[in-house]
Design a protein around this motif. Sequence first.
Motif, PDB file in Angstrom:
ATOM      1  N   LEU A   1      22.538  44.685 -19.004  1.00  0.00           N
ATOM      2  CA  LEU A   1      23.651  45.503 -19.053  1.00  0.00           C
ATOM      3  C   LEU A   1      23.844  45.472 -20.446  1.00  0.00           C
ATOM      4  O   LEU A   1      24.049  44.264 -21.091  1.00  0.00           O
ATOM      5  N   LYS A   2      23.954  46.830 -21.280  1.00  0.00           N
ATOM      6  CA  LYS A   2      24.054  47.041 -22.598  1.00  0.00           C
ATOM      7  C   LYS A   2      25.712  47.365 -22.713  1.00  0.00           C
ATOM      8  O   LYS A   2      26.274  48.282 -22.109  1.00  0.00           O
ATOM      9  N   TRP A   3      26.309  46.835 -23.982  1.00  0.00           N
ATOM     10  CA  TRP A   3      27.656  47.582 -24.580  1.00  0.00           C
ATOM     11  C   TRP A   3      27.018  48.325 -25.854  1.00  0.00           C
ATOM     12  O   TRP A   3      26.512  47.725 -26.740  1.00  0.00           O
ATOM     13  N   GLU A   4      27.413  49.579 -25.598  1.00  0.00           N
ATOM     14  CA  GLU A   4      26.889  50.700 -26.490  1.00  0.00           C
ATOM     15  C   GLU A   4      28.454  50.686 -27.466  1.00  0.00           C
ATOM     16  O   GLU A   4      29.216  51.545 -26.883  1.00  0.00           O
ATOM     17  N   VAL A   5      28.254  50.633 -28.701  1.00  0.00           N
ATOM     18  CA  VAL A   5      29.484  51.292 -29.593  1.00  0.00           C
ATOM     19  C   VAL A   5      29.328  52.550 -29.967  1.00  0.00           C
ATOM     20  O   VAL A   5      28.458  52.789 -30.705  1.00  0.00           O
ATOM     21  N   VAL A   6      30.350  53.498 -29.556  1.00  0.00           N
ATOM     22  CA  VAL A   6      30.037  54.572 -30.152  1.00  0.00           C
ATOM     23  C   VAL A   6      31.415  55.171 -30.909  1.00  0.00           C
ATOM     24  O   VAL A   6      32.214  54.562 -31.153  1.00  0.00           O
ATOM     25  N   SER A   7      30.915  56.343 -31.387  1.00  0.00           N
ATOM     26  CA  SER A   7      32.028  56.755 -32.422  1.00  0.00           C
ATOM     27  C   SER A   7      33.351  57.303 -31.926  1.00  0.00           C
ATOM     28  O   SER A   7      33.436  57.712 -30.633  1.00  0.00           O
ATOM     29  N   ASP A   8      34.573  57.408 -32.468  1.00  0.00           N
ATOM     30  CA  ASP A   8      35.967  57.938 -32.046  1.00  0.00           C
ATOM     31  C   ASP A   8      35.758  59.089 -31.346  1.00  0.00           C
ATOM     32  O   ASP A   8      36.325  59.484 -30.392  1.00  0.00           O
ATOM     33  N   GLU A   9      34.993  60.039 -32.025  1.00  0.00           N
ATOM     34  CA  GLU A   9      34.842  61.439 -31.549  1.00  0.00           C
ATOM     35  C   GLU A   9      33.817  61.530 -30.333  1.00  0.00           C
ATOM     36  O   GLU A   9      34.472  62.200 -29.383  1.00  0.00           O
ATOM     37  N   GLN A  10      33.089  60.836 -30.264  1.00  0.00           N
ATOM     38  CA  GLN A  10      32.355  60.514 -28.891  1.00  0.00           C
ATOM     39  C   GLN A  10      33.164  59.925 -27.687  1.00  0.00           C
ATOM     40  O   GLN A  10      33.115  60.746 -26.474  1.00  0.00           O
ATOM     41  N   MET A  11      33.871  59.036 -27.987  1.00  0.00           N
ATOM     42  CA  MET A  11      34.747  58.480 -27.086  1.00  0.00           C
ATOM     43  C   MET A  11      35.770  59.540 -26.464  1.00  0.00           C
ATOM     44  O   MET A  11      36.233  59.428 -25.426  1.00  0.00           O
ATOM     45  N   HIS A  12      36.410  60.272 -27.508  1.00  0.00           N
ATOM     46  CA  HIS A  12      37.260  61.363 -27.207  1.00  0.00           C
ATOM     47  C   HIS A  12      36.712  62.247 -26.429  1.00  0.00           C
ATOM     48  O   HIS A  12      37.182  62.582 -25.232  1.00  0.00           O
ATOM     49  N   LYS A  13      35.379  62.713 -26.653  1.00  0.00           N
ATOM     50  CA  LYS A  13      34.712  63.702 -25.706  1.00  0.00           C
ATOM     51  C   LYS A  13      34.581  63.041 -24.395  1.00  0.00           C
ATOM     52  O   LYS A  13      34.642  63.908 -23.283  1.00  0.00           O
ATOM     53  N   ASN A  14      34.182  61.865 -24.311  1.00  0.00           N
ATOM     54  CA  ASN A  14      34.156  61.140 -22.832  1.00  0.00           C
ATOM     55  C   ASN A  14      35.343  61.249 -22.060  1.00  0.00           C
ATOM     56  O   ASN A  14      35.220  61.524 -20.914  1.00  0.00           O
ATOM     57  N   TYR A  15      36.329  60.791 -22.759  1.00  0.00           N
ATOM     58  CA  TYR A  15      37.816  60.869 -21.973  1.00  0.00           C
ATOM     59  C   TYR A  15      37.879  62.201 -21.486  1.00  0.00           C
ATOM     60  O   TYR A  15      38.439  62.317 -20.412  1.00  0.00           O
ATOM     61  N   VAL A  16      37.906  63.114 -22.385  1.00  0.00           N
ATOM     62  CA  VAL A  16      38.402  64.570 -21.904  1.00  0.00           C
ATOM     63  C   VAL A  16      37.288  64.957 -20.817  1.00  0.00           C
ATOM     64  O   VAL A  16      37.712  65.579 -19.734  1.00  0.00           O
ATOM     65  N   ALA A  17      36.106  64.751 -20.989  1.00  0.00           N
ATOM     66  CA  ALA A  17      35.108  65.236 -20.007  1.00  0.00           C
ATOM     67  C   ALA A  17      35.325  64.486 -18.577  1.00  0.00           C
ATOM     68  O   ALA A  17      34.901  64.988 -17.278  1.00  0.00           O
ATOM     69  N   ASN A  18      36.081  63.334 -18.702  1.00  0.00           N
ATOM     70  CA  ASN A  18      36.404  62.587 -17.356  1.00  0.00           C
ATOM     71  C   ASN A  18      37.696  62.972 -16.798  1.00  0.00           C
ATOM     72  O   ASN A  18      38.320  62.323 -15.747  1.00  0.00           O
ATOM     73  N   GLY A  19      38.334  64.170 -17.323  1.00  0.00           N
ATOM     74  CA  GLY A  19      39.744  64.701 -16.709  1.00  0.00           C
ATOM     75  C   GLY A  19      40.801  64.268 -17.370  1.00  0.00           C
ATOM     76  O   GLY A  19      42.093  64.731 -16.886  1.00  0.00           O
ATOM     77  N   LEU A  20      40.746  63.543 -18.582  1.00  0.00           N
ATOM     78  CA  LEU A  20      42.012  63.202 -19.287  1.00  0.00           C
ATOM     79  C   LEU A  20      42.485  63.999 -20.062  1.00  0.00           C
ATOM     80  O   LEU A  20      41.868  64.885 -20.552  1.00  0.00           O
TER      81      LEU A  20
END
Length: 301
Positions: A231-250
């Motif tokens: 299992l890997k931990w991938e550090v992504v950009s703040d922008e990508q993290m924000h998109k992920n949160y919104v895509a998950n319904g936040l």
Amino acid sequence: MKITVTGSLGNISQPLTKTLVQQGHQVTVISSKQDKQKDIEALGATAAIGSVEDVRFLTAAFTGADAVYLMNPPNFAEPDPIAYYRRVAGNYALAIRQTGVRRVVYLSSYGADLDKGTGIILGSHHAENILKDIPGITLTLVRPTYFYYNLYVFLQKIKTDGVIRANYGEDKVVMVSPKDIAAAVAEEIVSAAEKFVPQHGKSNVRYVASDEATGQEIASILGAAIGKPDLKWEVVSDEQMHKNYVANGLPKNTADHLVELFESLRTGKLAEDFNLHRPAVFGSEKLTGFAKEFARVYQQN
């Protein structure tokens, strides 16, 4: 002692209540859910069913208490979480002033010393200041680090994508178990009540931590526990993290706060004061132990 505990039977309040009852204290547990009453009473405590948004209810629940443990119950439907923290802290302050409670322990967070740039933790900063303004009390601010159970947010992505993605984790993350927090809170309630010294405008601060690891070290430990040793931990950009949160319904506002919070974790800003006052001894609940719990939840979902 007579002690009122907020937080119902949550991850911290339940073990805290058990400890205080076992020590012989009279404990009242506040919960907003009527169906928790039997479980609270089964622990040997008294249930007070009501809302922290109701000052009259809080005043009744605090009356006669020698000490109170305060936390902000999660409210994910709240459109403005910072305002919610301030509102609840204001309610607590009114109830304390009206009842004369002298000993207060508040569950805050590391980073609460900062007045900007910490996302939702800014709510804890405001709450601390509201409580500091109460005259005639001894106040302890318990500031835990990153909760182990924050890692549960990655469960589904591990299943679907086989990777953990976050906008932090390159450097070590200092983590904490709710059990270690509960133990620290119990110590602070009892020890400081015995040597009561009111300090208007001031407070005692206690940081609590259990373990620390980089993102990849976390992923390796969790991966080994769930049968995914690569299992890997991938550090992504703040922008990508924000998109992920919104895509998950936040909601966007919540996503904004979370991204800012974890950005401050990545840059080290969040932990600056913690690093100046690191606990000499970390708690006993290590990441390897939490990984076993994580694996059980992973298998159930």
